[in-house]
Design a protein around this motif. Sequence first.
Motif, short mmCIF file in Angstrom:
data_model
loop_
_atom_site.label_atom_id
_atom_site.label_comp_id
_atom_site.label_asym_id
_atom_site.label_seq_id
_atom_site.Cartn_x
_atom_site.Cartn_y
_atom_site.Cartn_z
N PHE A 82 0.86 -1.19 0.00
CA PHE A 82 0.00 0.00 0.00
C PHE A 82 0.90 1.24 0.00
O PHE A 82 2.07 1.18 0.39
CB PHE A 82 -0.93 0.00 1.22
CG PHE A 82 -0.21 0.18 2.53
CD1 PHE A 82 -0.14 1.41 3.15
CD2 PHE A 82 0.46 -0.89 3.14
CE1 PHE A 82 0.55 1.59 4.34
CE2 PHE A 82 1.15 -0.73 4.33
CZ PHE A 82 1.18 0.52 4.93
N THR A 110 6.25 8.95 7.99
CA THR A 110 6.99 8.36 6.88
C THR A 110 7.53 9.49 5.99
O THR A 110 8.70 9.47 5.57
CB THR A 110 6.07 7.42 6.06
OG1 THR A 110 5.51 6.48 6.97
CG2 THR A 110 6.82 6.71 4.97
N HIS A 145 -0.85 16.84 16.35
CA HIS A 145 -2.29 16.61 16.39
C HIS A 145 -2.96 17.73 17.18
O HIS A 145 -4.16 17.70 17.41
CB HIS A 145 -2.60 15.26 17.04
CG HIS A 145 -2.22 14.09 16.18
ND1 HIS A 145 -2.98 13.67 15.12
CD2 HIS A 145 -1.15 13.27 16.20
CE1 HIS A 145 -2.40 12.64 14.54
NE2 HIS A 145 -1.28 12.37 15.18
N1 LIG Z 1 8.54 0.23 8.23
C1 LIG Z 1 7.25 0.07 7.93
N2 LIG Z 1 6.83 -1.09 7.36
C2 LIG Z 1 5.54 -1.27 7.03
N3 LIG Z 1 4.57 -0.35 7.22
C3 LIG Z 1 4.94 0.82 7.78
C4 LIG Z 1 6.29 1.10 8.16
N4 LIG Z 1 6.35 2.35 8.69
C5 LIG Z 1 5.09 2.83 8.64
N5 LIG Z 1 4.25 1.92 8.09
C6 LIG Z 1 2.82 2.09 7.81
O1 LIG Z 1 2.68 3.23 6.97
C7 LIG Z 1 1.49 3.95 7.30
C8 LIG Z 1 1.85 5.39 7.61
O2 LIG Z 1 2.53 5.42 8.86
P1 LIG Z 1 3.08 6.77 9.51
O3 LIG Z 1 3.81 6.40 10.76
O4 LIG Z 1 3.81 7.55 8.49
O5 LIG Z 1 1.71 7.52 9.86
P2 LIG Z 1 1.48 8.87 10.69
O6 LIG Z 1 0.59 9.74 9.87
O7 LIG Z 1 2.77 9.45 11.13
O8 LIG Z 1 0.66 8.33 11.94
P3 LIG Z 1 0.64 8.84 13.49
O9 LIG Z 1 -0.25 10.05 13.55
O10 LIG Z 1 0.00 7.66 14.18
O11 LIG Z 1 2.04 9.08 13.93
C9 LIG Z 1 0.85 3.21 8.45
O12 LIG Z 1 -0.13 2.35 7.92
C10 LIG Z 1 1.99 2.40 9.05
O13 LIG Z 1 1.53 1.22 9.63
#
Ligand SMILES: Nc1ncnc2c1ncn2[C@@H]1O[C@H](COP(=O)(O)OP(=O)(O)OP(=O)(O)O)[C@@H](O)[C@H]1O
Length: 401
Positions: free
Chosen positions: A50, A78, A214
């Motif tokens: 994804f 990410t 947030h």
């Molecule tokens: N190393 C990884 N391997 C697989 N999936 C990952 C990895 N790192 C992040 N993800 C997935 O990528 C998506 C985005 O994650 P990310 O941590 O960037 O979200 P975020 O917007 O920062 O969330 P939050 O507000 O909870 O910190 C999520 O579905 C997470 O599970």
Amino acid sequence: MKDNEVLVKVEGLSKKFCKDLKTSLWYGLKDLVSNIKGNKGERKLRSKEFWAVKDISFELRRGECLGLIGHNGAGKSTLLKILNGLINPDAGKVIMKGRVGALIELGAGFNPILSGRENIYNNGAVLGFTRKEIDDKVEDIIDFAEIREFIDMPVQNYSSGMKVRLGFAVAAQMEPDVLIIDEVLAVGDVRFKTKCFNAIEELTKKCAVIIVSHSMPQIARICTELILMNKGEIEVYEKQNLGPAIEGYYGIVGNNKTAEIGSGVVKIENILINRQSGKTFETNYNEPLSVIVQLSGNANIERVSIRLTFFDVEEKPVAQISSKNDQFDILSSDNFEVKIDLEHFFLNIGTYNLHLAVHEINDLNKEGEVLHIIRSVARIEVKGNSYYAHAPCLMKAEWSQ
Ligand SMILES: Nc1ncnc2c1ncn2[C@@H]1O[C@H](COP(=O)(O)OP(=O)(O)OP(=O)(O)O)[C@@H](O)[C@H]1O
């Protein structure tokens, strides 16, 4: 460096992840072989993959502060990790100019067995400062972090809050051109968090800041532009009026489930706002608002009070109207109606949940038994031309000079 030059340029950035580890390792191996053969990275999604970040583009200049907002898992961290070079994108490019200060993961960038002071020197060296230059900064960093007592203790023994303090102090005091801050700041206590937000506001004058949070009030205060991310993609990118992005965030993460408590001896049967029934109502800022509460009563209860409380989307109460406060006596009967008229509705543009509470008024003229409370009985969307995100209430005054 020029005053408002572009310091961060991001073009078509995408990163995909795989939902299961075994498949991910298998794809990793296949990609390695295909890279050796000189094939370009696969841009299409394979089974179980994804997009964590998809086709993100933006530019940021010195003096600008970009807020990244979105639901958990939207892809904010990410994106920050790609910007900071911690992970490689599958597509797109990042151009970053100058010195980059980052506070991304708790304790990242610190060697746990070294002391706080040694870590300051390590980080400074990585950022290209000489020992003498770091000597000149180290005291300011320790002062900012307010951890002098523990500065010669190994970082592995620091509490989460202490790690954040040191991490932010290093990132902020090392004269960054680009400052990247993830949600980790939330770990700090309220006073330190406020101190950091004030420091970021000051730093924005000299650098470009990218921050994930947030906390919408803080985001609204310090950011000059916002990106609302949804499932890895940009849903809203606002530079002038931050309102739509913040509203979009609340639309995604907001919760307005109705809940009821109380004996029900006197019961709220219906509510009309501006003479209409329903669950969601629209009104304009500064316009009149009329609320009619229809109730069914009981001979045992003579007098009741009604309280209307408006909650913002973060569940904070922002305004209240109370019959008790307005010294209005409500007499209960079998079926009765109470009309509440506001000449001006002063809540700022945004979305509010209305909670209604009916209490018995006892012989001592005090609010007694809870008869009926309905949380989120209605959702009120206030529209208007301009958005001032700092305060929930925009009052009107008589001005003179
Ligand atoms: N190393 C990884 N391997 C697989 N999936 C990952 C990895 N790192 C992040 N993800 C997935 O990528 C998506 C985005 O994650 P990310 O941590 O960037 O979200 P975020 O917007 O920062 O969330 P939050 O507000 O909870 O910190 C999520 O579905 C997470 O599970």
